[in-house]
Write an enzyme that holds these catalytic residues in place. Structure first.
Site, PDB file in Angstrom:
ATOM      1  N   VAL A   1     -68.653  33.161  77.882  1.00 25.87           N
ATOM      2  CA  VAL A   1     -68.277  31.298  77.914  1.00 25.87           C
ATOM      3  C   VAL A   1     -68.239  31.364  79.282  1.00 25.87           C
ATOM      4  O   VAL A   1     -69.284  30.466  80.860  1.00 25.87           O
ATOM      5  CB  VAL A   1     -67.204  31.126  77.912  1.00 25.87           C
ATOM      6  CG1 VAL A   1     -66.284  29.713  78.272  1.00 25.87           C
ATOM      7  CG2 VAL A   1     -67.336  30.580  76.251  1.00 25.87           C
TER       8      VAL A   1
ATOM      9  N   GLU B   1     -74.460  30.015  75.005  1.00 23.09           N
ATOM     10  CA  GLU B   1     -74.375  31.440  75.243  1.00 23.09           C
ATOM     11  C   GLU B   1     -75.713  32.456  74.228  1.00 23.09           C
ATOM     12  O   GLU B   1     -75.607  32.025  73.581  1.00 23.09           O
ATOM     13  CB  GLU B   1     -72.646  31.334  75.178  1.00 23.09           C
ATOM     14  CG  GLU B   1     -72.478  31.638  73.679  1.00 23.09           C
ATOM     15  CD  GLU B   1     -70.714  32.141  72.967  1.00 23.09           C
ATOM     16  OE1 GLU B   1     -71.087  32.988  73.332  1.00 23.09           O
ATOM     17  OE2 GLU B   1     -70.278  31.172  73.843  1.00 23.09           O
TER      18      GLU B   1
ATOM     19  N   LYS C   1     -71.609  42.531  77.386  1.00 21.63           N
ATOM     20  CA  LYS C   1     -71.148  41.488  77.098  1.00 21.63           C
ATOM     21  C   LYS C   1     -70.519  41.279  78.815  1.00 21.63           C
ATOM     22  O   LYS C   1     -70.085  41.561  79.347  1.00 21.63           O
ATOM     23  CB  LYS C   1     -69.659  40.957  76.217  1.00 21.63           C
ATOM     24  CG  LYS C   1     -69.428  40.334  75.866  1.00 21.63           C
ATOM     25  CD  LYS C   1     -68.259  40.051  75.248  1.00 21.63           C
ATOM     26  CE  LYS C   1     -68.519  39.837  73.707  1.00 21.63           C
ATOM     27  NZ  LYS C   1     -67.129  39.944  72.924  1.00 21.63           N
TER      28      LYS C   1
ATOM     29  N   SER D   1     -57.905  34.710  79.289  1.00 29.34           N
ATOM     30  CA  SER D   1     -59.308  35.053  79.451  1.00 29.34           C
ATOM     31  C   SER D   1     -59.713  34.816  80.546  1.00 29.34           C
ATOM     32  O   SER D   1     -59.001  33.529  80.998  1.00 29.34           O
ATOM     33  CB  SER D   1     -59.701  34.014  78.188  1.00 29.34           C
ATOM     34  OG  SER D   1     -61.981  34.166  78.726  1.00 29.34           O
ATOM     35  N   ALA D   2     -61.120  34.821  81.525  1.00 36.13           N
ATOM     36  CA  ALA D   2     -61.024  34.695  82.158  1.00 36.13           C
ATOM     37  C   ALA D   2     -62.543  33.067  81.858  1.00 36.13           C
ATOM     38  O   ALA D   2     -62.629  32.622  83.347  1.00 36.13           O
ATOM     39  CB  ALA D   2     -62.757  35.557  83.221  1.00 36.13           C
ATOM     40  N   ASP D   3     -62.615  32.732  81.197  1.00 36.63           N
ATOM     41  CA  ASP D   3     -63.015  31.298  80.153  1.00 36.63           C
ATOM     42  C   ASP D   3     -62.184  29.990  81.478  1.00 36.63           C
ATOM     43  O   ASP D   3     -62.556  29.482  82.241  1.00 36.63           O
ATOM     44  CB  ASP D   3     -62.882  30.969  79.380  1.00 36.63           C
ATOM     45  CG  ASP D   3     -63.855  31.890  78.700  1.00 36.63           C
ATOM     46  OD1 ASP D   3     -64.693  33.225  79.128  1.00 36.63           O
ATOM     47  OD2 ASP D   3     -64.188  32.260  77.379  1.00 36.63           O
TER      48      ASP D   3
ATOM     49  N   ASP E   1     -52.347  38.723  79.288  1.00 35.21           N
ATOM     50  CA  ASP E   1     -53.430  38.948  78.981  1.00 35.21           C
ATOM     51  C   ASP E   1     -54.272  37.097  78.971  1.00 35.21           C
ATOM     52  O   ASP E   1     -53.427  36.229  78.250  1.00 35.21           O
ATOM     53  CB  ASP E   1     -53.615  38.780  77.395  1.00 35.21           C
ATOM     54  CG  ASP E   1     -55.189  40.070  77.595  1.00 35.21           C
ATOM     55  OD1 ASP E   1     -55.775  39.587  78.156  1.00 35.21           O
ATOM     56  OD2 ASP E   1     -54.960  40.077  76.859  1.00 35.21           O
TER      57      ASP E   1
ATOM     58  N   LYS F   1     -60.315  30.058  70.493  1.00 42.92           N
ATOM     59  CA  LYS F   1     -60.133  31.407  69.034  1.00 42.92           C
ATOM     60  C   LYS F   1     -58.598  30.958  68.519  1.00 42.92           C
ATOM     61  O   LYS F   1     -57.911  31.431  69.207  1.00 42.92           O
ATOM     62  CB  LYS F   1     -60.027  32.167  69.752  1.00 42.92           C
ATOM     63  CG  LYS F   1     -62.139  32.028  69.480  1.00 42.92           C
ATOM     64  CD  LYS F   1     -62.652  33.812  69.878  1.00 42.92           C
ATOM     65  CE  LYS F   1     -64.375  34.102  70.809  1.00 42.92           C
ATOM     66  NZ  LYS F   1     -64.114  33.282  72.064  1.00 42.92           N
TER      67      LYS F   1
END
Length: 311
Positions: A111, A30, A91, A145-147, A143, A164
């Site tokens: 990611v 990445e 980003k 992450s779209a990952d 909330d 994380k």
């Protein structure tokens, strides 16, 4: 550089295209760590170092970014320098790729953006630091992450140090299970904690060699089920992890500071990570880089085993 004739909309570097054509090992990297994760000029030094580690492992590095609206899989030196030096680099997750293309914008891929573009180019192994996941307080904010959703529909192996540690790790693991994303620990039965060797959460599967990881990848293909990722959680060595007591204390302070200042949404993660770097005197950043280096080395080994089986 012209678009790849086999993958419209992508520019694949000659080196990466040649490796893919000949079924040689390739590792996707990445670019957010270059543009947004490290101070200048160290970011460029680390970008070169990670590519060198891939080469040392016998694979070809494919750092991914979007330049002037065009997705690049594999960067030339001048392009790598541009990503590292341009403060206007956005980003870009998967959802941002179409607007970036339409407006001819430039950005570093997260990611989700990297995994999508790598898989589309035909790359099967991707090395990163830590995944995004479910945020603390998710029951109120939703909330996430779209990952996670992207990995649920992308056949790629992601070598990472877990998610994380600022996130809700148990909720993230539950979400990955719900999404049918396979998670395995590499030589561990505990999920790593990004900066920490262990998050304290168990994993159901442990893989012990690059050959075994490649065998799982082949089994995924043989089953021919819905495309989904293999998340290989590779812990940072204990001797290189952030001190656990320091981590817990500083993270608690960072979370409290975010609440006091009303930091929410997409601003939360960079706020917390920046707080950790400053409050630990840079120790969290060094632990992060130690994890990334280990993941890149392992990814190169896995890519070599995968390519050998493909040939």
């Amino acid at each position: 550089m012209p678009e790849s004739p086999d993958v419209p909309g992508l520019v694949v570097s000659p080196e990466v295209a040649d490796a893919l054509e000949r079924d040689l090992p390739v590792v996707a990297l990445e670019s957010t760590i270059i543009a947004h994760g490290l101070p200048r000029p160290r970011n460029l030094q680390v970008a070169r170092e990670l590519e060198d580690l891939v080469r040392a492992g016998g694979a070809v590095p494919a750092t991914i970014a979007v330049l002037d609206g065009v997705a690049h899989v594999g960067l030339e030196e001048a392009e790598l320098e541009r990503v590292a030096a341009d403060p206007q680099m956005r980003k870009l997750g998967y959802r941002d790729l179409a607007p970036a293309a339409a407006t001819k914008s430039s950005g570093a891929t997260t990611v989700s953006g990297t995994a999508f573009l790598a898989a589309r180019a035909g790359i099967r192994v991707f090395a990163t630091g830590g995944l995004g996941g479910v945020h603390r307080g998710w029951a109120d904010s939703w909330d996430e992450s779209a990952d996670l959703a992207l990995l649920a529909r992308t056949r790629i192996t992601v070598v990472c140090a877990g998610v994380k540690s600022i996130l809700d790790v148990p909720a993230t693991l539950q979400r990955l299970e719900t999404l049918n994303v396979t998670v395995a620990g590499y030589r561990t039965d505990m999920f790593p904690g990004f900066y920490l060797h262990s998050s304290g959460e168990p994993v159901d599967w442990t893989l012990t060699s690059p050959q075994e990881v490649a065998a799982v990848m082949r089994a995924q293909d043989a089953l021919d089920g819905p495309p989904a990722a293999l998340v290989l959680a590779n812990p940072v060595p204990r001797e290189l992890q952030l001190d656990p007591d320091l981590h817990d204390r500083v993270l608690a302070e960072a979370l409290a500071a975010a609440e006091r200042q009303g930091v929410t949404g997409q601003a939360t993660t960079p706020f917390l990570l920046d707080h950790l770097v400053r409050a630990t005197g840079g120790a969290s950043l060094e632990a992060n880089l130690a994890a990334v280096r280990g993941n890149v080395r392992l990814a190169a080994e896995i890519a070599a085993c995968w390519a050998a089986g493909t040939r």
